[in-house]
Design an enzyme around this catalytic site. Structure first.
Site, mmCIF file in Angstrom:
data_model
loop_
_atom_site.group_PDB
_atom_site.id
_atom_site.type_symbol
_atom_site.label_atom_id
_atom_site.label_comp_id
_atom_site.label_asym_id
_atom_site.label_seq_id
_atom_site.Cartn_x
_atom_site.Cartn_y
_atom_site.Cartn_z
ATOM 1 C CB SER A 28 -8.306 -7.910 8.760
ATOM 2 O OG SER A 28 -7.548 -8.924 9.375
ATOM 3 C CG HIS A 59 -2.914 -8.774 7.868
ATOM 4 N ND1 HIS A 59 -2.732 -8.005 8.994
ATOM 5 C CD2 HIS A 59 -4.126 -9.343 7.994
ATOM 6 C CE1 HIS A 59 -3.797 -8.125 9.766
ATOM 7 N NE2 HIS A 59 -4.657 -8.939 9.186
ATOM 8 C CG HIS A 81 -2.926 -12.382 13.624
ATOM 9 N ND1 HIS A 81 -2.503 -12.015 12.360
ATOM 10 C CD2 HIS A 81 -3.955 -11.566 13.932
ATOM 11 C CE1 HIS A 81 -3.265 -11.022 11.923
ATOM 12 N NE2 HIS A 81 -4.143 -10.719 12.855
ATOM 13 C CE1 TYR A 83 -4.453 -16.109 12.033
ATOM 14 C CE2 TYR A 83 -5.433 -14.789 13.769
ATOM 15 C CZ TYR A 83 -5.106 -14.967 12.444
ATOM 16 O OH TYR A 83 -5.425 -14.007 11.518
ATOM 17 C CD GLU A 84 -0.066 -14.578 10.936
ATOM 18 O OE1 GLU A 84 0.555 -14.614 9.854
ATOM 19 O OE2 GLU A 84 -0.218 -13.531 11.603
ATOM 20 C CB ALA A 111 -11.387 -6.385 11.184
ATOM 21 C CG MET A 209 -9.091 -13.909 16.240
ATOM 22 S SD MET A 209 -9.140 -14.881 14.713
ATOM 23 C CE MET A 209 -10.903 -15.206 14.564
ATOM 24 C CB SER A 210 -4.922 -8.852 16.535
ATOM 25 O OG SER A 210 -5.934 -7.867 16.342
ATOM 26 C CG ASN A 233 -17.912 -10.371 11.984
ATOM 27 O OD1 ASN A 233 -16.733 -10.076 11.748
ATOM 28 N ND2 ASN A 233 -18.259 -11.125 13.009
ATOM 29 C CG HIS A 245 -10.513 -13.324 6.542
ATOM 30 N ND1 HIS A 245 -10.258 -12.601 7.688
ATOM 31 C CD2 HIS A 245 -9.595 -12.897 5.627
ATOM 32 C CE1 HIS A 245 -9.235 -11.795 7.489
ATOM 33 N NE2 HIS A 245 -8.816 -11.947 6.249
#
Length: 270
Positions: A28, A59, A81, A83-84, A111, A209-210, A233, A245
């Site tokens: 990201s 992306h 991902h 989650y997609e 990220a 998350m990746s 963050n 995000h």
């Protein structure tokens, strides 16, 4: 799977026939590195047989293939991902194609939220190891020995040689970098403060998350891996503010210069 890999590989080779050295997966807000690739061809994911399509802001969703600091590279300008809604096999399919195209080394970037209390937003972290907390992995199911062994060794998921090279490269560039363990969750929600405390207790320094699925498949395929996280963050509960995000993208944009310098120098040295 093997037939799908062949079809995607053939399609890409029809547009770029040379063997590749290094693969790049750009997380990201980090896709700007792909704009540094020379004599580049760009192939939108939707044109490549069996490729998923990126649906997340930050992306771009294309392969960029060409030369970077003397090496032939393939960059994923945007990743996929779990989650997609994609299966782990789909998330990691491009890594299989990279291997078929000759890639022997992979730089994977992301990220991530800082869990280590010594980290600050904007830090770059060399990934020394990961913890898979994603509830599965892309090797579940029947194993095709043409792609890798049934029981791959993960004792060196991230190459010690490349970690040492990254540290040396950062020092030569006068860049301050962190080192740490990446903790992989499924997302798409950010962690609760209690979950962040758990991650810290379990040994995680950053959470995202990746990355974990791609690294598993890369190692299964015999690809050497280097990982870099941009600490975008501080994780939930470490500051008294909500996470967004937009904050992730904003922070990665601020550190793009250092990120570009480090990755380009790494590619040249690999």
């Amino acid at each position: 799977m093997y037939k799908k890999i062949e079809e995607a590989t053939t399609f890409i080779q029809e547009q770029y026939a040379e063997s590749l050295d290094i693969g790049l997966i750009l997380g990201s807000g980090l896709g700007i590195l792909a704009e540094e690739i020379e004599q580049a061809i760009k192939i939108p994911y939707e044109q490549i047989p069996h490729f998923p399509v990126s649906t997340v802001e930050g992306h771009t969703g294309q392969l960029v293939i060409g030369s970077l600091n003397g090496k032939k590279v393939m960059a994923m300008q945007g990743r996929f991902h779990f989650y997609e809604g994609y299966h782990f096999h789909e998330v990691t399919f491009p890594v299989r194609v990279m291997k078929a195209l000759g890639v022997g080394q992979l730089i994977v970037t992301n990220a991530a939220g800082g869990v280590n209390k010594e980290f600050q937003p904007g830090d770059l972290m060399i990934i020394t190891d990961h913890i898979n907390h994603m509830g599965g992995n892309p090797l579940i199911g029947s194993n095709d020995a043409r792609l890798g062994p049934r029981f791959p060794d993960m004792s060196e998921a991230y190459s010690k040689k490349l970690i040492a090279l990254a540290k040396e490269t950062a020092e030569n560039l006068h860049l301050s970098v962190q080192n740490g363990v990446y903790f992989g969750n499924t997302g798409p929600l950010y962690e609760t403060p209690a979950e962040v405390r758990m991650i810290r207790q379990l040994g995680g320094d950053a959470v995202g998350m990746s990355t974990v699925p791609e690294v598993i498949v890369a190692r299964h395929a015999g690809i050497e891996v280097m990982g870099i996280s941009c600490i975008s963050n501080l994780a939930a509960g470490m500051l008294d503010q909500p996470l967004t995000h937009d904050e992730v993208i904003e922070t990665t944009q601020k550190v793009q210069s250092d990120f570009l310098r480090l990755i380009k120098a790494l590619v040249e040295a690999m």
